[in-house]
Design an enzyme around this catalytic site. Structure first.
Site, mmCIF file in Angstrom:
data_model
loop_
_atom_site.group_PDB
_atom_site.id
_atom_site.type_symbol
_atom_site.label_atom_id
_atom_site.label_comp_id
_atom_site.label_asym_id
_atom_site.label_seq_id
_atom_site.Cartn_x
_atom_site.Cartn_y
_atom_site.Cartn_z
ATOM 1 N N VAL A 60 -32.688 70.352 10.552
ATOM 2 C CA VAL A 60 -32.598 71.473 11.491
ATOM 3 C C VAL A 60 -33.992 71.772 12.037
ATOM 4 O O VAL A 60 -34.946 71.930 11.278
ATOM 5 C CB VAL A 60 -32.010 72.729 10.813
ATOM 6 N N LYS A 71 -29.483 71.249 15.058
ATOM 7 C CA LYS A 71 -29.149 70.398 13.915
ATOM 8 C C LYS A 71 -29.008 68.951 14.389
ATOM 9 O O LYS A 71 -28.182 68.636 15.237
ATOM 10 C CB LYS A 71 -27.856 70.861 13.267
ATOM 11 N N ASP A 107 -18.204 75.162 0.828
ATOM 12 C CA ASP A 107 -19.564 74.931 0.330
ATOM 13 C C ASP A 107 -20.377 76.224 0.377
ATOM 14 O O ASP A 107 -21.518 76.246 0.830
ATOM 15 C CB ASP A 107 -20.255 73.838 1.149
#
Length: 616
Positions: A354, A368, A465
């Site tokens: 990033v 990104k 996540d």
């Protein structure tokens, strides 16, 4: 008349040794002074004490060489082996390619684990980030013949990111050996080329069939073709290309020529008579057409490889908000990041880097950029793009646009200025800068965002996540949930997703870990770990803590049961929080961490309980 092509017979510099044992040594590699381009390519040839055969080694890293091509070097196997680890114990081995022109190849290597109840992962030592990992499970009464696959039962395999120079391979036992396999409880993990699993292998007896080499990418120097006089390195009839693996450049022979482009006369192509005219005329026409269509063809190629067709399918099948996202051109994003300069890097993860950038209108953004161009990984970028485009919540990072007509896909999203929650919680040598009031608010904001994803989005979304490093903070310590690379949308009729286990060790729901079924309650478990981090300031898993305290979730639950929760609080939390608040949050975290998912609250119920704290 037929044209005959003649190629260089020798790939080494004149007067230099052409090989060692059965390995050919092409220039820019070489044996002896003046025979290699720089010290990183120096080879030494020594006799084995065991076989009495000559063996080549890379001098910079003392790695045995099995083969050298003009694309890669194949060296001795990376690996770690261990037996009889107790639950929570680790075995680790490190490798360092610094001091040479090499990086670990992601195309010719895979992280592979053979054994019972083992978690293996590879860590980039430059960033201390876990870049890739997989879990190998066993169950009593099952011999787990692999039948040529390596899908997670007795054996697991996963891809690794490219570009790493210094890394650790680590194994963690996630279960204490029992009588079933206590006689021969062994595991082996390796980064290797082209593994084919023996069809009759039993995982707790080790591995018997694997290759003996790992592939390394290489390049010349650390500058691009535009920043050097590449003619000094590349020979006649050749051209320069930037390395696709990171820093440096490579030489290639021109169209119609073959050989070693690093030697002055290494690229050769001899034709005669009428063939000369015909070949040259044909080459000229092809070259003119290719030059005219090069940019268009490259854009189409990159668009297809980067998932453009998949994106179109996603949009046509329901993800229509992605059409509203801005399409950026390559030149604008290169200018915004100063050509993706290393000084603009905000962070690196398993699937990308990033960068901080400034658009032409003065807006600061985060961009990104994928590390890889492996088509099996591209789906995660497209998935993140489509999911983020559906989300409109103030505590979820907002997608601004994308660019797929570049060498690797790019996502552009809002810049969140204060880094990750993990960075602020796990500060070395001094107390965290986050007050208890801010921590309590961060819990509510993250819980609200997850409740929205589960219940209020156009289609329910499981994040999969949730962790402190995926929670960004702005200048006022307000939270933004980020990184939707492995998230999934589900229909309202679905109760779970059945997938290969993905996520971060320490945050994984134990039920999902063993069954492969991910539910909205799996996100609740991960959120519970984040709450415990906010209370204790401790990481979910740490090898520096005692065996009883290595797993934060288990240590925390036992502390709550024994009414010792105030003993595990971070100093700042203990000093600033009211007792009633700690008791409510502590009980809530315990509920989120229940081993049986059905007994956990929903994120909507979590939000309600946190909001009730205002009445205390």
């Amino acid at each position: 008349m037929f044209a005959t092509l003649i190629y260089a017979a020798n790939d080494t510099k004149p007067g230099c040794q052409s090989g060692c044992g059965n390995v050919t040594i092409p220039y820019p590699f070489g044996i002896g002074d003046g025979c290699y381009i720089d010290k990183g390519f120096e080879i030494t040839c020594t006799k084995s004490f065991i076989t009495n055969f000559l063996q080549p080694f890379l001098v910079a890293s003392n790695l045995k060489v099995y083969e050298i091509t003009l694309d890669q070097v194949y060296v001795q196997l990376w690996g770690a082996r261990t037996c009889f680890l107790n639950s929570g114990e680790t075995s680790s081995i490190g490798y360092n390619l610094k001091g040479g022109p090499f990086t670990l190849s992601s195309t010719n290597n895979k992280l592979t684990t053979v054994g019972c109840d083992m978690y293996a992962y590879i860590t980039d030592l430059d960033t201390q980030n876990r870049m890739s990992g997989c879990v190998s499970l066993c169950q009593e009464g099952n011999t787990y013949e692999t039948n040529g696959s390596c899908s997670g039962f007795g054996c697991c395999q996963t891809t690794i990111p490219s570009g790493m120079k210094a890394f650790n391979i680590t194994m963690v036992s996630i279960n204490t050996p029992n009588k079933f396999w206590s006689i021969a409880y062994c595991s082996i993990v390796m980064v290797e080329q082209g593994l084919e699993i023996d069809t009759n292998i039993v995982p707790f007896k080790g591995i018997t069939n694997f290759s003996k080499s790992s592939g390394l990418n290489w390049a010349i120097g650390n500058k691009t073709c535009n920043n050097i006089n590449w003619r000094e390195t590349c020979g006649n009839n050749s051209y320069c290309i930037d390395s696709p693996y990171g820093q440096g450049f490579r030489c290639n022979c021109n169209l119609g020529y073959r050989g070693n482009p690093y030697l002055p006369k290494g690229c050769q192509g001899a034709v005669g008579g009428v063939g000369v005219f015909l070949v040259l005329a044909l080459v000229f026409q092809i070259h003119r057409k290719l030059k005219k269509r090069k940019k268009l063809m490259l854009k189409k190629k990159f668009f297809k490889r980067n998932g453009g067709l998949l994106l179109e399918q996603q949009i046509s099948s329901g993800g229509r908000n992605a059409e509203k996202s801005r399409i950026f051109v390559t030149q604008e994003l290169e200018k915004a990041t100063n050509n993706f300069n290393e000084s603009r890097v905000l962070g690196k993860g398993g699937h990308g880097t990033v960068y901080k950038g400034m658009l032409s209108n003065g807006r600061v953004v985060a961009i990104k950029k994928s590390k890889i161009v492996d088509e099996s990984q591209i789906g995660q970028f497209i998935n993140e793009l489509v999911i983020l485009s559906q989300i409109n919540h103030r505590h979820v990072v907002r997608l601004l646009g994308y660019c797929l007509e570049t060498e690797v896909p790019l996502l552009v999203y809002e810049f969140v200025s204060n880094g990750t929650l993990s960075k602020h919680l796990h500060v070395k040598d001094h107390i965290s800068s986050i007050s208890w009031r801010d921590r309590l608010r961060i819990m509510k904001e993250v819980a609200g965002a997850l409740s929205y994803l589960h219940s209020s989005a156009s289609t329910p979304i499981f994040h999969r996540d949730i962790k402190s490093s995926n929670i960004l903070l702005d200048e006022n310590y307000r939270a933004k949930v980020s990184d939707f690379g492995i998230s999934r949308s589900v229909s309202y009729e679905q109760t779970h997703l059945t997938t290969l286990v993905q996520g971060t060790f320490g945050y994984l729901d134990p039920g999902y870990f063993h069954s492969g079924q991910f539910t909205e309650k799996s996100d609740v478990y991960s959120f519970g770990i984040v709450v415990v981090e906010l209370l204790t300031g401790q990481k979910p898993v740490s090898v520096t803590r005692s065996e009883e305290e290595a797993n934060l979730a288990m240590h925390y639950i036992s502390s709550v049961k024994e009414d010792r929760v105030f003993e595990v609080l971070e100093t700042r939390v203990a000093n600033e929080a009211r007792k009633e608040e700690i008791q409510v949050v502590a009980r809530l975290a315990k509920k989120c961490l229940k081993l049986v998912g059905k007994k956990r609250p929903t994120m909507k119920e979590v939000v309600t309980q946190l909001e009730n704290l205002r009445e205390l």
